[in-house]
Design a protein around this motif. Structure first.
Motif, PDB file in Angstrom:
ATOM      1  N   GLN A 113       0.845  -1.187   0.000  1.00 58.41           N
ATOM      2  CA  GLN A 113       0.000   0.000   0.000  1.00 58.41           C
ATOM      3  C   GLN A 113       0.884   1.241   0.000  1.00 58.41           C
ATOM      4  OE1 GLN A 113      -3.379  -0.423  -0.078  1.00 58.41           O
ATOM      5  NE2 GLN A 113      -3.045  -2.623  -0.099  1.00 58.41           N
ATOM      6  N   ASN A 114       0.285   2.417  -0.257  1.00 57.93           N
ATOM      7  CA  ASN A 114       1.043   3.669  -0.186  1.00 57.93           C
ATOM      8  C   ASN A 114       1.279   4.021   1.279  1.00 57.93           C
ATOM      9  OD1 ASN A 114       1.091   4.076  -2.991  1.00 57.93           O
ATOM     10  ND2 ASN A 114      -0.991   4.868  -2.934  1.00 57.93           N
ATOM     11  N   LYS A 115       2.473   3.734   1.755  1.00 58.27           N
ATOM     12  CA  LYS A 115       2.780   3.919   3.158  1.00 58.27           C
ATOM     13  C   LYS A 115       3.351   5.310   3.427  1.00 58.27           C
ATOM     14  CE  LYS A 115       3.749  -0.997   3.690  1.00 58.27           C
ATOM     15  NZ  LYS A 115       4.747  -2.023   4.019  1.00 58.27           N
ATOM     16  N   VAL A 116       3.135   5.777   4.641  1.00 53.29           N
ATOM     17  CA  VAL A 116       3.715   7.047   5.064  1.00 53.29           C
ATOM     18  C   VAL A 116       5.210   6.852   5.275  1.00 53.29           C
ATOM     19  CG1 VAL A 116       3.749   8.798   6.875  1.00 53.29           C
ATOM     20  CG2 VAL A 116       1.585   7.803   6.150  1.00 53.29           C
ATOM     21  N   GLU A 117       6.014   7.709   4.694  1.00 54.60           N
ATOM     22  CA  GLU A 117       7.457   7.643   4.832  1.00 54.60           C
ATOM     23  C   GLU A 117       7.941   8.756   5.747  1.00 54.60           C
ATOM     24  OE1 GLU A 117       9.166   7.787   0.949  1.00 54.60           O
ATOM     25  OE2 GLU A 117       8.132   5.988   0.250  1.00 54.60           O
ATOM     26  N   LYS A 118       9.155   8.579   6.275  1.00 47.51           N
ATOM     27  CA  LYS A 118       9.739   9.604   7.146  1.00 47.51           C
ATOM     28  C   LYS A 118       9.771  10.954   6.432  1.00 47.51           C
ATOM     29  CE  LYS A 118      10.946   7.065  10.719  1.00 47.51           C
ATOM     30  NZ  LYS A 118      12.331   6.618  10.891  1.00 47.51           N
ATOM     31  N   LYS A 119      10.006  10.912   5.144  1.00 52.08           N
ATOM     32  CA  LYS A 119      10.111  12.139   4.353  1.00 52.08           C
ATOM     33  C   LYS A 119       8.811  12.938   4.376  1.00 52.08           C
ATOM     34  CE  LYS A 119      10.397  11.494  -0.028  1.00 52.08           C
ATOM     35  NZ  LYS A 119      10.931  11.071  -1.337  1.00 52.08           N
ATOM     36  N   ASP A 120       7.684  12.233   4.537  1.00 50.92           N
ATOM     37  CA  ASP A 120       6.393  12.921   4.512  1.00 50.92           C
ATOM     38  C   ASP A 120       6.223  13.887   5.686  1.00 50.92           C
ATOM     39  OD1 ASP A 120       5.562  11.594   2.191  1.00 50.92           O
ATOM     40  OD2 ASP A 120       4.904   9.862   3.344  1.00 50.92           O
ATOM     41  N   PHE A 121       6.954  13.658   6.773  1.00 49.57           N
ATOM     42  CA  PHE A 121       6.799  14.502   7.955  1.00 49.57           C
ATOM     43  C   PHE A 121       7.519  15.847   7.825  1.00 49.57           C
ATOM     44  CE2 PHE A 121       6.042  10.216   9.634  1.00 49.57           C
ATOM     45  CZ  PHE A 121       4.820  10.421  10.250  1.00 49.57           C
ATOM     46  N   VAL A 122       8.364  16.005   6.801  1.00 49.78           N
ATOM     47  CA  VAL A 122       9.068  17.291   6.657  1.00 49.78           C
ATOM     48  C   VAL A 122       8.075  18.410   6.338  1.00 49.78           C
ATOM     49  CG1 VAL A 122      11.200  16.164   5.903  1.00 49.78           C
ATOM     50  CG2 VAL A 122       9.600  17.023   4.189  1.00 49.78           C
ATOM     51  N   SER A 123       6.905  18.060   5.805  1.00 50.01           N
ATOM     52  CA  SER A 123       5.918  19.091   5.481  1.00 50.01           C
ATOM     53  C   SER A 123       5.341  19.740   6.733  1.00 50.01           C
ATOM     54  CB  SER A 123       4.789  18.506   4.627  1.00 50.01           C
ATOM     55  OG  SER A 123       4.082  17.519   5.346  1.00 50.01           O
ATOM     56  N   LEU A 124       5.649  19.159   7.905  1.00 50.98           N
ATOM     57  CA  LEU A 124       5.201  19.739   9.177  1.00 50.98           C
ATOM     58  C   LEU A 124       6.312  20.506   9.883  1.00 50.98           C
ATOM     59  CD1 LEU A 124       3.253  16.625  10.565  1.00 50.98           C
ATOM     60  CD2 LEU A 124       2.329  18.545   9.250  1.00 50.98           C
ATOM     61  N   CYS A 125       7.521  20.451   9.334  1.00 47.66           N
ATOM     62  CA  CYS A 125       8.676  21.089   9.975  1.00 47.66           C
ATOM     63  C   CYS A 125       8.612  22.614   9.790  1.00 47.66           C
ATOM     64  CB  CYS A 125       9.975  20.546   9.388  1.00 47.66           C
ATOM     65  SG  CYS A 125      11.461  21.352   9.997  1.00 47.66           S
ATOM     66  N   PRO A 126       8.668  23.397  10.870  1.00 46.10           N
ATOM     67  CA  PRO A 126       8.589  24.861  10.758  1.00 46.10           C
ATOM     68  C   PRO A 126       9.665  25.464   9.856  1.00 46.10           C
ATOM     69  CG  PRO A 126       8.327  24.173  13.032  1.00 46.10           C
ATOM     70  CD  PRO A 126       8.725  22.950  12.272  1.00 46.10           C
ATOM     71  N   ILE A 127      10.867  24.906   9.896  1.00 42.53           N
ATOM     72  CA  ILE A 127      11.948  25.429   9.056  1.00 42.53           C
ATOM     73  C   ILE A 127      11.604  25.251   7.585  1.00 42.53           C
ATOM     74  CG2 ILE A 127      14.345  25.028   8.346  1.00 42.53           C
ATOM     75  CD1 ILE A 127      14.988  24.432  11.266  1.00 42.53           C
ATOM     76  N   GLN A 128      11.062  24.075   7.226  1.00 38.61           N
ATOM     77  CA  GLN A 128      10.689  23.821   5.835  1.00 38.61           C
ATOM     78  C   GLN A 128       9.559  24.743   5.389  1.00 38.61           C
ATOM     79  OE1 GLN A 128      12.342  21.972   3.822  1.00 38.61           O
ATOM     80  NE2 GLN A 128      13.627  20.843   5.249  1.00 38.61           N
ATOM     81  N   LEU A 129       8.587  24.937   6.245  1.00 37.89           N
ATOM     82  CA  LEU A 129       7.456  25.804   5.904  1.00 37.89           C
ATOM     83  C   LEU A 129       7.911  27.247   5.706  1.00 37.89           C
ATOM     84  CD1 LEU A 129       4.803  24.358   8.384  1.00 37.89           C
ATOM     85  CD2 LEU A 129       4.920  24.006   5.905  1.00 37.89           C
ATOM     86  N   LYS A 130       8.856  27.683   6.524  1.00 38.88           N
ATOM     87  CA  LYS A 130       9.397  29.035   6.395  1.00 38.88           C
ATOM     88  C   LYS A 130      10.163  29.181   5.079  1.00 38.88           C
ATOM     89  CE  LYS A 130      12.405  32.375   8.724  1.00 38.88           C
ATOM     90  NZ  LYS A 130      13.328  32.608   9.867  1.00 38.88           N
ATOM     91  N   LEU A 131      10.984  28.183   4.759  1.00 41.09           N
ATOM     92  CA  LEU A 131      11.737  28.209   3.495  1.00 41.09           C
ATOM     93  C   LEU A 131      10.783  28.201   2.302  1.00 41.09           C
ATOM     94  CD1 LEU A 131      14.595  25.660   4.319  1.00 41.09           C
ATOM     95  CD2 LEU A 131      14.902  28.104   3.864  1.00 41.09           C
ATOM     96  N   LYS A 132       9.745  27.387   2.394  1.00 44.33           N
ATOM     97  CA  LYS A 132       8.776  27.300   1.295  1.00 44.33           C
ATOM     98  C   LYS A 132       8.134  28.660   1.030  1.00 44.33           C
ATOM     99  CE  LYS A 132       4.508  24.886  -0.046  1.00 44.33           C
ATOM    100  NZ  LYS A 132       4.987  24.390  -1.345  1.00 44.33           N
ATOM    101  N   GLU A 133       7.725  29.347   2.092  1.00 43.75           N
ATOM    102  CA  GLU A 133       7.075  30.641   1.942  1.00 43.75           C
ATOM    103  C   GLU A 133       8.026  31.693   1.389  1.00 43.75           C
ATOM    104  OE1 GLU A 133       4.140  33.445   1.849  1.00 43.75           O
ATOM    105  OE2 GLU A 133       3.989  31.259   2.104  1.00 43.75           O
ATOM    106  N   GLU A 134       9.244  31.729   1.891  1.00 43.65           N
ATOM    107  CA  GLU A 134      10.213  32.735   1.445  1.00 43.65           C
ATOM    108  C   GLU A 134      10.688  32.469   0.020  1.00 43.65           C
ATOM    109  OE1 GLU A 134      13.106  32.581   4.573  1.00 43.65           O
ATOM    110  OE2 GLU A 134      12.065  34.091   5.764  1.00 43.65           O
ATOM    111  N   LEU A 135      10.821  31.192  -0.355  1.00 49.37           N
ATOM    112  CA  LEU A 135      11.195  30.881  -1.733  1.00 49.37           C
ATOM    113  C   LEU A 135      10.059  31.226  -2.694  1.00 49.37           C
ATOM    114  CD1 LEU A 135      13.029  27.457  -1.226  1.00 49.37           C
ATOM    115  CD2 LEU A 135      14.057  29.568  -2.065  1.00 49.37           C
ATOM    116  N   ARG A 136       8.826  31.075  -2.228  1.00 52.27           N
ATOM    117  CA  ARG A 136       7.677  31.423  -3.070  1.00 52.27           C
ATOM    118  C   ARG A 136       7.694  32.900  -3.424  1.00 52.27           C
ATOM    119  NH1 ARG A 136       2.759  33.547  -2.659  1.00 52.27           N
ATOM    120  NH2 ARG A 136       3.013  33.938  -0.424  1.00 52.27           N
ATOM    121  N   LEU A 137       8.090  33.745  -2.464  1.00 57.59           N
ATOM    122  CA  LEU A 137       8.174  35.182  -2.722  1.00 57.59           C
ATOM    123  C   LEU A 137       9.258  35.507  -3.742  1.00 57.59           C
ATOM    124  CD1 LEU A 137       7.804  36.459   0.960  1.00 57.59           C
ATOM    125  CD2 LEU A 137       6.054  36.449  -0.841  1.00 57.59           C
TER     126      LEU A 137
END
Length: 515
Positions: free
Chosen positions: A353-377
């Motif tokens: 089945q499509n299992k949850v991987e460790k990599k999937d949890f990075v979308s909850l990491c505050p540092i990643q979310l901050k980078l995503k927003e700033e790169l979008r700008l």
């Protein structure tokens, strides 16, 4: 006793394996023809029993021949990401081990295989070249080096050769394992494999059923009941599962913690157990009331949830442990009336089945979310989640995977690059510790990440062009296996101040360094 065990294994190989072994290249006048064929069958037996495969499938991957370079079988499991490499010696003398010359030859064969030196092998291994290269270039694969022989133990001299080899192979990550498949292990597996079917009763709470097309019962079972099964039958419960119990893994330790601290939540936090059986029969207890039913099951096999069963079983072995509120969801499927291949199909489906991987949890990491927003700008789409909606990776679209690998290659320490190549998942295995925190932390600016991503993409494009121009397989292999190391060498020539320069025209800069 040893000769008796050898003869029992020989009969098992004769009855179940030899008909699938290709012996057309063995001369009829060969005095050791029977031993030769049995050695091939024994190599297959080792992989079949260790990995829970079908004899016919594994026998088709026997590579033993005059020019086998010490490797008698190569089996690639694309589902579980495992690659089995075997050297096998069958002897009627139950005390005979493998000599050091054969050990040296096996190690050299492994090194030649990993280096793509297919000119040193015969046609049997060459036919699997594409599959072998694909597995070796995939960081998710684990390699199992199996030495199968009908003796007691590997000699001290052999271990002095093998242990340093394995240690060096795993220097930057646990990517391989050595398996000493001796007579005792082979016979123990044979003995357990011929054990009687496992019949038992389950007390199932809040139970429900599916009648068509095949009968199935589902509901909640006390964890103590699963623990009792484990204590009585152990890994025999898991003979049809794709994996045996793995012990103290991160996930299993997390289950232990729930059992210990929040047992009432276990059934909510756990995916449950899937069981196949020959038949299910409900006792009269409880009548049609679904609050609690007692179900008798014949010849049960756990096909999904091996780690859950093993963790529960080991947890309750400790007399200090008391978790009366722990329960687990169970699904039991009867094979009555099912086609002969249903068991295999169901096992594969349950474990792919499509299992949850460790990599999937990075979308909850505050540092990643901050980078995503700033790169979008800055006009960059930084994709953190897996999915079909990720567009083509052009100059404005990059993924977390790319970022992790590019940042690893940019580090001064080459060990990060080696880790990214050998077992990339280790880079984000724990979001609270190194190496993840060395790559992604508050000091990482969106400007530096953007520049590193673009430089990494440019290097990849150049390497792809070089690869397409090459006609020699060895040169192509160097470009594939050495891509991250080459990126690392280029990155070391770029000053950090350049990467942090917000006014830098990165596209012009890339053109200048490429020229």
């Amino acid at each position: 006793m040893a000769n008796l065990q050898v003869n029992q294994i020989r009969k098992h190989l004769t009855d179940n394996y030899i008909r699938f072994v290709d012996a057309s290249d063995i001369k009829a006048t060969d005095e050791d023809k029977d031993i030769h064929i049995l050695s091939r069958a024994y190599a297959a037996y080792a992989v079949v029993t260790l990995g829970n495969y079908e004899p016919q499938d594994v026998c088709a991957c026997i590579t033993d021949e005059y020019e086998d370079n010490g490797i008698d079988l190569v089996y690639i499991d694309n589902i579980s990401k495992k690659m089995w490499i075997v050297q096998s010696k069958f002897s009627f003398n139950g005390n005979k081990s493998i000599n050091t010359g054969d050990i040296h030859k096996f190690i050299q064969g492994i090194e030649d295989l990993c280096n793509g030196e297919y000119n040193k092998f015969g046609v049997k291994i060459k036919r699997f070249q594409g599959l072998i290269d694909q597995a070796l270039c995939d960081a998710q694969y684990h390699l199992y080096f199996v030495i199968a022989y009908t003796g007691n133990n590997l000699s001290k001299e052999s271990l002095k050769i093998l242990n340093p080899f394995i240690k060096e192979f795993n220097e930057s990550g646990e990517i391989s394992s050595l398996i000493d498949f001796n007579l005792a292990k082979a016979h123990d597996i044979l003995k357990k494999g011929l054990a009687s079917p496992i019949d038992c009763q389950f007390h199932i709470k809040s139970w429900g059923q599916i009648v068509n097309p095949y009968k199935s019962i589902y509901g909640i079972v006390d964890a103590t009941e699963i623990a009792q099964l484990w204590e009585k039958h152990g890994i025999s419960l898991l003979s049809k599962n794709i994996r045996h119990f793995l012990g103290n893994t991160e996930s299993n330790n997390a289950m232990n913690e729930t059992l210990n601290n929040s047992p009432e939540l276990f059934k909510y936090f756990n995916n449950g157990i899937s069981i196949l059986c020959d038949s299910i029969n409900k006792t009269a207890f409880g009548g049609t009331n679904t609050d609690l039913g007692i179900f008798g099951c014949t010849n049960i096999q756990i096909v999904n949830g091996a780690q859950t069963v093993g963790t529960i079983g080991e947890f309750y072995k400790n007399p200090q442990q008391n978790s009366p509120n722990a329960e687990v969801f169970v699904k039991i499927i009867s094979l009555e009336g099912a086609p002969s291949d249903f068991s295999k199909r169901q096992t594969i489906a349950n474990n792919t089945q499509n299992k949850v991987e460790k990599k999937d949890f990075v979308s909850l990491c505050p540092i990643q979310l901050k980078l995503k927003e700033e790169l979008r700008l800055d006009g960059i789409n930084y994709h953190l989640k897996r999915g079909i909606d990720i567009p083509s990776l052009d100059d404005n679209n990059y993924t977390f995977d790319e970022a992790a690998i590019a940042l690893a290659a940019s580090q001064t320490e080459v060990t990060f690059s080696v880790q990214a190549k050998r077992e990339v998942g280790k880079l984000w295995e724990s979001l609270a510790s190194a190496p993840y925190t060395e790559l992604f932390n508050e000091s990482l600016t969106p400007t530096r990440l953007k520049h590193i991503l673009k430089i990494n993409r440019a290097i990849k494009c150049e390497l792809d062009l070089l690869y397409n121009k090459q006609t020699e397989e060895r040169s192509k292999r160097i470009l594939i296996l050495g891509n991250i190391f080459i990126t690392h060498l280029v990155m070391q020539k770029i000053k950090k101040s350049v990467l942090e320069n917000k006014s830098l025209d990165i596209n012009k800069y890339i053109i200048s360094i490429c020229n």
